[in-house]
Design an enzyme around this catalytic site. Structure first.
Site, short mmCIF file in Angstrom:
data_model
loop_
_atom_site.label_atom_id
_atom_site.label_comp_id
_atom_site.label_asym_id
_atom_site.label_seq_id
_atom_site.Cartn_x
_atom_site.Cartn_y
_atom_site.Cartn_z
N THR A 187 0.87 -1.23 0.00
CA THR A 187 0.08 0.06 -0.04
C THR A 187 0.91 1.33 0.00
OG1 THR A 187 -1.74 -1.27 1.13
CG2 THR A 187 -1.87 1.05 1.20
N THR A 237 2.08 -3.06 8.40
CA THR A 237 2.09 -3.58 9.76
C THR A 237 3.44 -4.41 10.17
OG1 THR A 237 -0.37 -4.40 9.39
CG2 THR A 237 1.05 -5.46 11.01
N ARG A 281 -6.29 -13.68 2.40
CA ARG A 281 -7.66 -13.15 2.67
C ARG A 281 -8.77 -13.88 3.57
NH1 ARG A 281 -9.26 -13.23 -2.61
NH2 ARG A 281 -7.67 -11.63 -3.13
N THR A 294 -32.55 -6.69 35.01
CA THR A 294 -33.49 -5.41 35.21
C THR A 294 -34.80 -6.13 35.09
OG1 THR A 294 -33.77 -5.56 32.60
CG2 THR A 294 -31.94 -4.31 33.51
N THR A 350 -10.99 -17.54 -5.25
CA THR A 350 -11.19 -16.06 -5.24
C THR A 350 -12.52 -15.43 -4.77
OG1 THR A 350 -9.55 -16.16 -6.93
CG2 THR A 350 -10.89 -13.91 -6.72
N VAL A 374 -26.20 -4.41 24.12
CA VAL A 374 -26.54 -5.34 25.06
C VAL A 374 -25.92 -4.85 26.52
CG1 VAL A 374 -26.11 -7.70 26.09
CG2 VAL A 374 -26.77 -7.37 23.67
N GLY A 407 -25.04 0.88 29.02
CA GLY A 407 -23.81 2.25 29.22
C GLY A 407 -22.44 1.64 29.31
N GLU A 437 -6.56 -5.50 3.99
CA GLU A 437 -6.19 -6.69 2.89
C GLU A 437 -7.28 -6.74 1.72
OE1 GLU A 437 -4.38 -10.20 3.59
OE2 GLU A 437 -3.55 -9.62 5.60
#
Lengths: 331, 265, 382
Positions: free
Chosen positions: C126, C158, C243, C270, C313, C337, C340, C363
């Protein structure tokens, strides 16, 4: 017919050990008034321990005393117990659950083809003249029940699972016996050093203690571990730790309670700042009463605990130490 | 030095335990069988000795049913044991400890050994009977709850520590010995991926039950007339203490512990 | 019928990864994420256990695993920490061009010493001007006798600050587009190879990322992989191999999100009962469980296809794209779920969302994956 029971007791620093008193209590309730309870002590410097044993519901006490027995190997102890039992009318041999005496169970059972169990927390006679034993397995996550039969049973009890025997009068006769020659398979015989106490705090060891106070990651820093130690001192308790604490090096590995450390089953277990991962829980879940102190109300430890305080342990634990010292007249 | 390590498959600590309908055994479904933690320490100790004493070899032996017994033997080979022996126990035969000790004695006759290592107890039934029963049958000294075992070649002695309830003892002894290892003191190694792959191809020596049974002689196996498992009643969760101040929390808890739970006077 | 059961060997491999994830990675994941720290000690341990060079044949010192076995490992590692996992498997990506394009002589010269001890390699494709348009890269490789001179900059690389070896894609002439691209292996010690400073990232913070600049870096022709102009094909075939494990990585993150959410839903109460007994939460958990299940099966199928000698592929693009979208969606729902608490850094689920996001981007972004999927898909109708 009620069984005749031999209790192999132990003296620690000259005093009869707590688990020995518990075994004597179990022996008497098994034997009832008809069966005979014989107490046996092996070692050196046993005057005080044997005198106490004679007042704890025994019919007679045998003492095999020899300076060479201070640090006897398991095979030696087994030879002495066998000399005492073979030819006598003994149908149940009760052992305390200490590390060394529990090992006797396998040796004696192998020699006699006797039915055998270790770590018993419940013990009762069956109608057929045998014993029904319950013992925690899988770190206390299940209980196994066994019926022991045959002419002779060997059972090692789990420490602190039974109440101690109470004093009776008059004292039973104490008979001293010469040590039989104890052949060993190995030449030269193993050399065993005197017991070195590993306890630095002076408190009871984890395996012995009736109360254990353990600290976990919630203490945040090694210097805060003293909060746990102070609480333990006020209770006369042993100190334990979760793996997070021993892995971080705050305390040595010998403190660790859990799957990869020690399993404990005291009367009271206090978990301070311990979240309650399964690996810790399997090492303490057989405790009779569990108290958890943790700031996270959702911590899994509260699912296994009997009593819980949700809150700041840095405020709660010192207050608890103070309160206990107060009620125990320590301050 | 020829070292034998006794190993046993036990359910992983995170396996869910469920007794079957009759309560006579634990339901195998969903149980993951692993090398007991105590046995891991025993294997590690064997490998440490092997590394320290040139020319040593380590054989692991297990008595148990297919397929889990073979799996823990392969796991032991992946850790570094040189050879493995599986004494096959018919599926469904109870795991009586005295039977196990007798079977292992017969198996050990085939392999000369200077030292037998085992976990001081199994991680499931926690009995700790087999090692000392086997030592009695073999007529050798045994020590349980051992850490830090070393070989001193010049004196031909082992030196080690026994961790007892209130302290520890230092022991010097000549072989043959049977040693039960304390758990996790020696930070057991993890098998590497290449060794795991290699262990799949290792030869596991098999002793079929039909070969072993006739050797055991007259022996009243089956000490137990019945065996049941029960699970503790599910803990309902902690009773949480209501409080306004830390002092109040402490006071309430101590009162409960003394008067209700009666854990101290 | 296909057989979805794992062999005893596969279970052993997976158990090793699970144990490593739990004991070595998870305890350090939250702190490494907070500090943006690359936990080199974890990578060293992974290398010691053979968990690092999974795709390298054992004759060159790697683990020589099938793609399916690699995926089993990657999912388990990612369950503990996506960022560490990306760093652990980065060698597979960086070394794959050597496996695909290298001569036998190059392979034994480079791979054996490299895999025989703890070493890090980085895959340098890249560039700042674009990642997915690999044909349009600008880093130049100018031929000079028996050498090439490399000039240009790579980004989002990376492990670059820790690498001792780079596989680099550069063009002899940008006008040739993909036909001008060459692949090289370049040791870090080469003069003119300059890794940049660590990037501050949203997620995958335990993974190390930086630019790598090539300033008149002189590379012998003997370090070129394949022929001149083979680079594009090597890069694409490399990504075809790597991949699928990204699908496994995303599945691991998603599985962690479902696990945390389900455990929490059973204990959080709850209105007088655990929230797992409220239907609104049950529907969420059911959807999450389905997404993870599908992601895993698609990943296994892609791996199986490639292990059976096909390019895969279509399958690998579907697996990567679906699993990474699933990871995003499931991590998002896990936070919901938790309510907060889920938004708080003290709880583990917000990290999963940040880590999951990258799997949709790197990737081959999911937009590129969809282009590939559409192209492969439409072939059947053309």
């Amino acid at each position: 017919m009620r069984p005749s029971v031999l209790v192999v007791g132990e003296a620690v620093h000259g005093q009869l050990s707590g688990p020995s008193r518990e075994a004597l209590n179990v022996a008497r309730s098994l034997a009832g008034s008809e069966g005979r309870v014989t107490g046996l002590l092996i070692g050196h410097g046993l005057a005080a321990a044997s005198a106490e044993m004679a007042t704890l519901g025994t019919d007679r006490v045998r003492v095999v005393e020899d300076a060479a027995l201070t640090s006897a190997t398991c095979s030696t102890l087994a030879a002495i117990v066998r000399a005492e039992v073979e030819g006598a009318q003994v149908s149940v041999v009760l052992l305390t659950g200490s590390v060394r005496y529990r090992e006797l169970a396998g040796r004696l059972a192998a020699r006699w083809d006797a039915s055998v169990a270790t770590g018993a927390t419940e013990l009762s006679p069956t109608e057929g003249g045998g014993l029904r034993v319950a013992r925690p397995v899988f770190g206390g996550r299940a209980t196994e029940e066994l019926d022991l039969g045959g002419p002779r049973c060997v059972v090692a009890l789990r420490p602190h699972a039974f109440p101690p025997a109470s004093t009776t009068a008059p004292a039973a006769p104490v008979e001293r016996r010469a040590s039989p020659p104890f052949p060993t398979g190995n030449a030269p015989a193993p050399k065993v050093s005197a017991l070195e106490s590993t306890e630095v705090t002076g408190g009871p060891s984890l395996g012995d203690a009736t109360i254990v106070v353990s600290g976990g990651r919630g203490l945040r820093a090694p210097e805060n571990f003293r909060l746990v130690e102070e609480l333990a001192a006020s209770l006369g308790a042993a100190v334990g730790a979760s793996r997070a604490v021993t892995d971080a090096g705050w305390r040595p590995g010998s403190y660790q309670v859990g799957q990869t450390g020690r399993s404990v089953a005291p009367q009271l277990y206090v978990a301070v700042g311990i979240s309650g991962a399964i690996q810790h829980v399997v090492g303490m879940v057989s405790s009779r009463v569990i108290v958890a102190i943790n700031s996270d109300a959702q911590a899994p430890i509260f699912r296994v605990a009997d009593y819980g305080i949700v809150g700041d342990l840095f405020a709660i634990v010192p207050a608890l130490t103070k309160e206990i010292r107060k009620v125990r007249g320590l301050s | 030095m020829e070292i034998v390590v006794l190993v046993k498959p036990v359910p992983d600590a995170e396996s869910r335990l469920r007794p079957n309908a009759g309560g006579t055994e634990l339901d195998g479904e969903g149980i993951k069988w692993v090398l007991s933690g105590y046995d891991e320490s025993a294997v590690e100790q064997a490998l440490l000795l092997k590394a320290a004493v040139p020319g040593s070899s380590v054989r692991c032996i297990s008595f148990g049913p297919a397929p889990r017994t073979e799996e823990v033997l392969r796991a032991s080979v992946a850790l570094g044991c040189d050879r493995a022996t599986w004494v096959e126990r018919p599926v469904g035969m109870p795991a009586d400890p005295l039977l196990c000790a007798r079977v292992l004695r017969e198996a050990l006759r085939k392999y000369p050994h200077d030292l037998i290592l085992a976990g001081k107890q199994a991680g499931d039934d926690e009995e700790g009977i087999v090692p000392s029963a086997l030592a009695e049958l073999l007529g050798v000294e045994s020590f349980g709850s051992v850490v830090d075992l070393r070989w001193h070649a010049e004196e031909k002695r082992f030196r080690f520590q026994c961790v007892l309830d209130s302290g520890s003892e230092k022991v010097e002894a000549a072989g043959p010995l049977l040693i039960g290892l304390q758990q996790a003191w020696n930070d057991p190694r993890t098998a590497t991926l290449p060794n795991i792959l290699r262990s799949r191809k290792a030869t596991i020596d098999r002793l079929p039950w039909s070969d072993v049974a006739p050797l055991l002689g007259a022996f009243s196996a089956g000490r137990t007339t019945s065996q049941r498992f029960r699970l503790p009643p599910p803990r309902t969760g902690a009773r949480l203490i209501d409080y306004q101040s830390p002092e109040e929390a402490a006071e309430k808890l101590v009162k409960i512990l003394r008067e209700e739970a009666k854990v101290f006077p | 019928m296909p057989d979805f059961s794992l062999t005893a060997e596969q279970e052993g491999v997976r158990d090793l990864a699970r144990k490593f994830a739990k004991t070595e990675m998870l305890p350090k994941a939250a702190e490494a994420d907070r500090l943006g720290r690359f936990p080199e000690e974890v990578l060293r341990k992974a290398w010691e256990l053979g968990l690092m060079n999974l795709n390298i044949p054992s004759e060159y010192g790697g683990s020589g695993l099938s793609l399916l076995d690699q995926c089993l490992i990657v999912e388990e590692l990612a369950h503990a920490c996506g960022g560490m996992t990306t760093s652990i498997i980065a060698n597979c990506l960086a070394l794959e061009p050597i496996l695909l394009g290298g001569s036998p002589e190059q392979k034994s010269r480079v791979l054996s010493p490299f895999c025989g001890s703890y070493n890090i390699a980085s895959f340098c494709l890249t560039e700042p001007s674009g990642g997915s348009d690999a044909g349009g890269l600008l880093t130049r490789a100018r031929r000079d006798g028996d050498h090439y001179v490399l000039d240009g900059e790579k980004c989002f690389i990376t492990n670059a600050p820790h690498a001792s070896l780079y596989t680099v894609f550069a063009t002899t002439d940008p006008a040739l587009r993909h036909r001008g691209i060459c692949a090289f292996y370049v040791p870090r010690s080469t003069e003119g190879v300059v890794p940049g400073k660590e990037e501050e990232k949203m997620g995958h913070r335990a993974s190390s990322t930086s630019t790598v600049r090539f300033e008149h870096a002189t590379v012998p022709v003997s370090q070129r992989l394949g022929a001149e102009g083979d680079g594009f094909s090597i890069a694409m075939r490399t990504l075809d191999q790597t991949r699928t494990p990204i699908g496994a990585l995303a599945t691991g993150i998603a599985q962690a999100a479902v696990d945390y959410a389900s455990e929490y839903a059973l204990k959080r109460r709850t209105f007088g009962k655990p929230i797992a007994e409220h239907q609104a939460i049950q529907i969420k958990l059911a959807n999450m469980a389905q997404a993870v299940h599908a992601a895993r099966l698609l990943t296994w199928q892609a791996a199986w296809t490639i292990d059976h000698g096909k390019t895969g592929t279509l399958e690998s693009s579907i697996a990567k794209c679906f699993a990474s979208d699933a990871a995003m969606q499931v991590a998002d729902e896990a936070i919901q779920v938790f309510g907060g608490y889920g938004y708080m850094k003290e709880y583990p689920v917000e990290k999963l969302l940040r880590d999951a996001k990258l799997t949709q981007i790197y990737e081959g972004s999911n937009e590129i994956q969809r282009i590939v999927i559409a192209r492969e898909h439409l072939k059947a109708y053309a």
